[in-house]
Scaffold this motif. Structure first.
Motif, PDB file in Angstrom:
ATOM      1  N   ASP A  36      27.170 -28.598  14.150  1.00  0.00           N
ATOM      2  CA  ASP A  36      25.938 -29.057  14.826  1.00  0.00           C
ATOM      3  C   ASP A  36      24.540 -28.895  14.134  1.00  0.00           C
ATOM      4  O   ASP A  36      24.369 -27.499  14.057  1.00  0.00           O
ATOM      5  CB  ASP A  36      25.811 -28.543  16.229  1.00  0.00           C
ATOM      6  CG  ASP A  36      24.689 -29.030  17.010  1.00  0.00           C
ATOM      7  OD1 ASP A  36      23.900 -29.877  16.608  1.00  0.00           O
ATOM      8  OD2 ASP A  36      24.520 -28.664  18.285  1.00  0.00           O
ATOM      9  N   PRO A  37      24.012 -29.653  13.233  1.00  0.00           N
ATOM     10  CA  PRO A  37      22.730 -29.399  12.734  1.00  0.00           C
ATOM     11  C   PRO A  37      21.526 -28.967  13.598  1.00  0.00           C
ATOM     12  O   PRO A  37      20.583 -28.094  13.199  1.00  0.00           O
ATOM     13  CB  PRO A  37      22.341 -30.713  11.999  1.00  0.00           C
ATOM     14  CG  PRO A  37      23.226 -31.408  12.366  1.00  0.00           C
ATOM     15  CD  PRO A  37      24.273 -31.007  13.458  1.00  0.00           C
ATOM     16  N   SER A  52      25.263 -25.494  23.510  1.00  0.00           N
ATOM     17  CA  SER A  52      26.336 -26.439  24.461  1.00  0.00           C
ATOM     18  C   SER A  52      27.354 -26.693  23.361  1.00  0.00           C
ATOM     19  O   SER A  52      28.563 -27.114  23.748  1.00  0.00           O
ATOM     20  CB  SER A  52      25.923 -27.363  25.172  1.00  0.00           C
ATOM     21  OG  SER A  52      25.077 -28.198  23.894  1.00  0.00           O
ATOM     22  N   SER A  53      27.087 -26.974  22.195  1.00  0.00           N
ATOM     23  CA  SER A  53      27.999 -27.270  21.038  1.00  0.00           C
ATOM     24  C   SER A  53      28.878 -26.116  20.605  1.00  0.00           C
ATOM     25  O   SER A  53      29.979 -26.401  20.225  1.00  0.00           O
ATOM     26  CB  SER A  53      27.260 -27.783  19.673  1.00  0.00           C
ATOM     27  OG  SER A  53      26.621 -28.967  19.913  1.00  0.00           O
ATOM     28  N   PHE A  54      28.449 -24.843  20.814  1.00  0.00           N
ATOM     29  CA  PHE A  54      29.238 -23.800  20.777  1.00  0.00           C
ATOM     30  C   PHE A  54      30.164 -23.494  21.874  1.00  0.00           C
ATOM     31  O   PHE A  54      31.298 -22.746  21.515  1.00  0.00           O
ATOM     32  CB  PHE A  54      28.467 -22.643  20.080  1.00  0.00           C
ATOM     33  CG  PHE A  54      27.714 -22.639  18.711  1.00  0.00           C
ATOM     34  CD1 PHE A  54      28.682 -22.154  17.718  1.00  0.00           C
ATOM     35  CD2 PHE A  54      26.693 -23.648  18.492  1.00  0.00           C
ATOM     36  CE1 PHE A  54      28.058 -22.217  16.370  1.00  0.00           C
ATOM     37  CE2 PHE A  54      26.483 -23.798  17.040  1.00  0.00           C
ATOM     38  CZ  PHE A  54      26.975 -23.052  16.199  1.00  0.00           C
ATOM     39  N   GLU A  90      24.648 -18.881  23.258  1.00  0.00           N
ATOM     40  CA  GLU A  90      23.364 -19.324  22.818  1.00  0.00           C
ATOM     41  C   GLU A  90      23.241 -17.924  21.758  1.00  0.00           C
ATOM     42  O   GLU A  90      22.327 -18.310  20.806  1.00  0.00           O
ATOM     43  CB  GLU A  90      22.261 -18.811  23.945  1.00  0.00           C
ATOM     44  CG  GLU A  90      22.194 -19.787  24.908  1.00  0.00           C
ATOM     45  CD  GLU A  90      21.270 -19.390  26.157  1.00  0.00           C
ATOM     46  OE1 GLU A  90      20.998 -18.354  26.327  1.00  0.00           O
ATOM     47  OE2 GLU A  90      20.998 -20.520  26.994  1.00  0.00           O
ATOM     48  N   MET A  91      23.579 -16.915  21.921  1.00  0.00           N
ATOM     49  CA  MET A  91      23.534 -15.848  20.873  1.00  0.00           C
ATOM     50  C   MET A  91      24.404 -16.324  19.772  1.00  0.00           C
ATOM     51  O   MET A  91      24.027 -16.032  18.491  1.00  0.00           O
ATOM     52  CB  MET A  91      24.248 -14.449  21.636  1.00  0.00           C
ATOM     53  CG  MET A  91      24.459 -13.235  20.478  1.00  0.00           C
ATOM     54  SD  MET A  91      25.363 -11.935  21.031  1.00  0.00           S
ATOM     55  CE  MET A  91      27.085 -12.777  20.413  1.00  0.00           C
ATOM     56  N   THR A  92      25.742 -16.890  19.833  1.00  0.00           N
ATOM     57  CA  THR A  92      26.641 -17.319  18.682  1.00  0.00           C
ATOM     58  C   THR A  92      25.782 -18.409  17.933  1.00  0.00           C
ATOM     59  O   THR A  92      25.663 -18.489  16.592  1.00  0.00           O
ATOM     60  CB  THR A  92      27.968 -18.036  19.086  1.00  0.00           C
ATOM     61  OG1 THR A  92      28.467 -16.769  19.892  1.00  0.00           O
ATOM     62  CG2 THR A  92      28.508 -18.214  17.932  1.00  0.00           C
TER      63      THR A  92
END
Length: 779
Positions: free
Chosen positions: A84-85, A90-92, A112-114
């Motif tokens: 995800d550029p 939410s993508s992670f 969010e942290m990742t």
């Protein structure tokens, strides 16, 4: 802004590591992509970072528009799809849930942290959003043969006849046949000896005779040929003496049980198993095809890998030779597929690829965490070795032994043993035939999120959109419009009209009429050396109310209707024919109408790029020509950049020599000036304390003047160094600018592909036969 190394065909794998400190230096680890045509091996224990390195290689290839096919026995390589550029949490989130729960972390906060960690990690390796975006747009598909989790692929649609390029090479054909047969038998649990096994010898005979006739077999047809082969002898023995029918029936039942099993239907669904289509899209853009095999048992896995390698060889042999890297075949774990002593079905095609693939621009990359149980002799064709941390002395000794005499003089064997047992995670020992010395390097941050092995449910979630697209592309099943027919036992038809009868397995013996034709269209053009004949079988449903024959509504047939019986079954009933056909003696008017239709509608489609004087071959699609054009442009760009670098290398050498001499002069002037300052200072101090004679004071004054002169000389020398350094920097910018212009010049978007249609002459269209074909009415 894209990095210059990408325009130079270099893979950015990480940063060099200093041997003495084992710390990363500033020097980037860059390898020419064409060096991978001599193949590569990645070896390291679990946790060494070998999957990350393999993913980095695939990412670099994709950024250079080089496609990859990946064999993924463990399920790690699907991570290539996790990009995800914009680094949105939410993508992670779907991929970190298990990890967050195991650490008792709140899922949204952990996502969010990742996302933040991944963004900062990528940027810390001088990679920007544009780089991630470009990789994100590359088409990536996870295929799961025999499973509905990923995208379906039709593996068992047919045992295709190999292309002429394989059939004409005795050794290649022999290896292809051997691995196909042993792979098939492994699928039903038979480990066959090619010299002793009756099952092997029978299947090899069936396939070889079919392939010589250019006949591709379905599994159903193979079962039929096992029971009733087209030959009655094997060698000097009769078939019944060698392999009696009742024993052949046992073998046929094993394949039939496979065919009838509920799970086997998954092997027959999905996309066509076409290597070219897996590698490139319709616009010639590189794709990544990942075959996830973790759900298969050992026999199924062996069968699929063998089949894939054989299909790959068949595709490869149709390509033209090149020294550039065209594509990568990556296998994430070769344990069990390439052992040192046994010969599983997968080993022979892999050996063939390692020996022949280089000539076709194919790079093979093999990875393993089991360095003891691989055939190093078979891997002797590999030019680049990436070795990560190894756990046991046995593993380390086996790798050193496998490298043989390739150990670099800068490293003793004891040093290598020590390094390999203490390498940090993501740090690799690099030995390449293309490098003068062994190097140590640490891998860069991957552009995709490295989650680890994907579960089947996660693959299903990732491929949900792809599977929907695949379903949408499937041709809809359109119910044929029911033509109202009145059946009668007899209809008077002129004897000049040929008739054929499709066998009716229902034995209802109700037949409806269709108009069928066999036509040959000859395409000829001397200028292009085109001399092609195409054969068509057409079928047109008939309605008793038809007032004219419209061949444009006809559909193509896969079979020759003239092989049907000429006589009608007993007590058959027939639908009505239109009057226009009953009045057409010998179907001459119908044949003339078909000839006119074919003349209007048939043409041989060719494609060309005028700017590059490149034209498609007969049967070559637009996408195939785009790929050839891209290869041609890459080769031309590489040649021009090579000449440019050679020219600028000479200029750089001259400036570096001048800079070296100028720096020596600065050092000399600096030393002379320092000595003069010291001498002058001593003399002046002496004068202050009354210890210096007037003549010595005069000498000191003169030396002081000389100091000023020497300072001027040093200043000029320093200016000379600064000028030369500026000239070197300007030379570097000038070279980069010219490389940028070459990169722009050879972008495929700048080249137009146009279509050419070769039309047949009317005299080159022959209607070989036209007939009424009575089809069994099963409604």
């Amino acid at each position: 802004m894209s990095k210059s190394y990408e325009k130079l065909g270099l893979f950015y794998l990480g940063k060099d590591v200093e041997k003495e400190t084992m710390q990363a230096a500033e020097a980037l680890t860059l390898l020419k992509n064409k060096n991978f045509t001599t193949h590569a091996a990645i070896i390291g224990m679990t946790g060494s970072g070998k999957t990350g390195l393999g993913i980095g290689i695939i990412e670099e290839a994709a950024l250079d528009n080089i496609p990859s096919i990946i064999i993924d026995p463990k399920g790690d390589m699907g991570n290539l799809c996790l990009t995800d550029p914009d680094f949105r949490a939410s993508s992670f989130e779907p991929w970190i849930t298990d990890e967050a729960e195991s650490k008792n972390e709140e899922i949204t906060a952990y996502a969010e942290m990742t996302a933040k960690q991944w963004k900062e990690g990528i940027e810390s390796w001088d990679q920007d959003r544009d780089r991630v975006e470009r990789f994100h747009t590359v088409g990536k598909t996870i295929y799961t043969p025999g499973s509905s989790a990923g995208v379906a692929i039709n593996v068992m649609n047919s045992l295709e006849s190999p292309p002429p390029e394989v059939m004409e090479q005795g050794d290649t054909l022999s290896a292809y046949l051997k691995s196909t047969v042993t792979g098939l038998l492994s699928f039903i649990g038979i480990e066959a000896d090619p010299l002793e096994s009756k099952e092997y010898i029978l299947l090899a005979q069936i396939l070889s005779k079919s392939w010589i006739q250019q006949e591709s077999l379905s599994l159903e047809q193979l079962i039929g040929k096992i029971i009733n082969p087209s030959f009655d002898h094997i060698g000097v023995l009769s078939l019944e003496d060698f392999y009696p029918q009742e024993e052949r029936f046992v073998l046929a039942k094993k394949f039939n049980a496979l065919l009838a099993s509920p799970g086997f239907s998954q092997w027959l669904k999905g996309e066509e198993f076409d290597i070219q289509g897996l590698l490139y899209d319709e616009e010639g853009k590189a794709k990544i095809a990942i075959f996830s095999l973790s759900h298969l048992n050992d026999n199924e896995r062996m069968f699929f890998v063998t089949l894939l390698l054989n299909r790959y060889i068949a595709w490869m042999r149709r390509q033209s030779g090149t020294s550039t890297l065209k594509t990568i075949l990556y296998m994430d774990e070769i344990f069990g597929f390439f052992p040192p002593t046994k010969n599983p079905p997968s080993k022979e095609p892999m050996l063939l690829l390692l020996k022949q693939a280089r000539a076709f621009g194919v790079g093979i990359v093999l990875s393993t965490q089991n360095p003891v149980d691989i055939d190093y002799k078979g891997l002797s064709n590999i030019g680049t070795w990436f070795i990560g941390r190894l756990q046991t002395t046995q593993d380390i000794d086996r790798v050193i032994e496998g490298l043989g005499g390739k150990i670099d003089s800068d490293f003793s064997k004891n040093e290598i043993r020590n390094i390999l047992s203490h390498l940090a995670k993501r740090t690799f020992f690099l030995k390449s035939a293309h490098l003068d010395q062994i190097r140590l390097f640490t891998t860069r941050w991957a552009l995709c999120y490295l989650k680890g092995p994907l579960k089947q449910a996660e693959i299903s979630l990732l491929m949900e959109k792809k599977k929907s697209e695949q379903s949408a592309l499937m041709p809809p099943v359109i119910a044929k419009e029911r033509i109202h027919q009145v059946f009668d036992a007899y209809q008077k038809i002129d004897a000049s009209i040929p008739q054929y009868y499709e066998p009716d397995i229902t034995e209802k013996n109700h037949f409806v009429p269709t108009l069928c034709a066999k036509a040959k269209v000859h395409f000829y053009q001397e200028k292009r050396s085109i001399d092609e004949e195409h054969e068509y079988f057409l079928e047109l449903p008939l309605d008793p109310a038809d007032r004219h024959i419209d061949w444009e509504k006809a559909s193509m047939l896969d079979e020759d209707f003239s092989l049907y019986p000429h006589s009608a079954p007993h007590q058959a009933q027939f639908g009505s024919l239109p009057k226009i056909l009953l009045e057409d003696r010998g179907l001459k008017r119908a044949s003339a109408a078909l000839k006119e239709t074919l003349y209007r509608t048939k043409e041989l489609a060719l494609f060309r790029c005028v700017a590059q004087k490149l034209e498609s071959k007969v049967g070559e699609s637009r996408a195939d020509l785009i790929i050839r054009l891209q290869d041609s442009l890459n080769a031309a760009k590489e040649e021009e950049i090579g000449k440019l670098q050679e020219r600028y290398s000479s200029k750089e050498k001259i400036l570096l020599d001048r800079l070296s001499r100028a720096k020596v002069q600065v050092d000399k002037e600096s030393a002379d000036s320092q000595n003069s300052i010291i001498e002058t200072g001593i003399a002046i101090l002496g004068a202050l304390f009354g210890k210096t004679t007037p003549s010595q004071i005069g000498t000191a004054v003169r030396k002081g003047s000389r100091v000023l002169k020497e300072r001027g000389d040093m200043s000029r020398a320093e200016e000379r160094v600064a000028d030369l350094e500026a000239s070197l920097e300007a030379l570097e910018y000038e070279l980069e600018d010219k490389i940028d212009r070459l990169d722009e010049k050879y972008r495929i978007e700048n080249y137009e592909i146009e279509r050419i249609g070769i039309r047949p002459r009317k005299s080159d269209i022959v209607i070989a036969s036209c007939a009424i074909v009575w089809r069994a009415d099963n409604a």
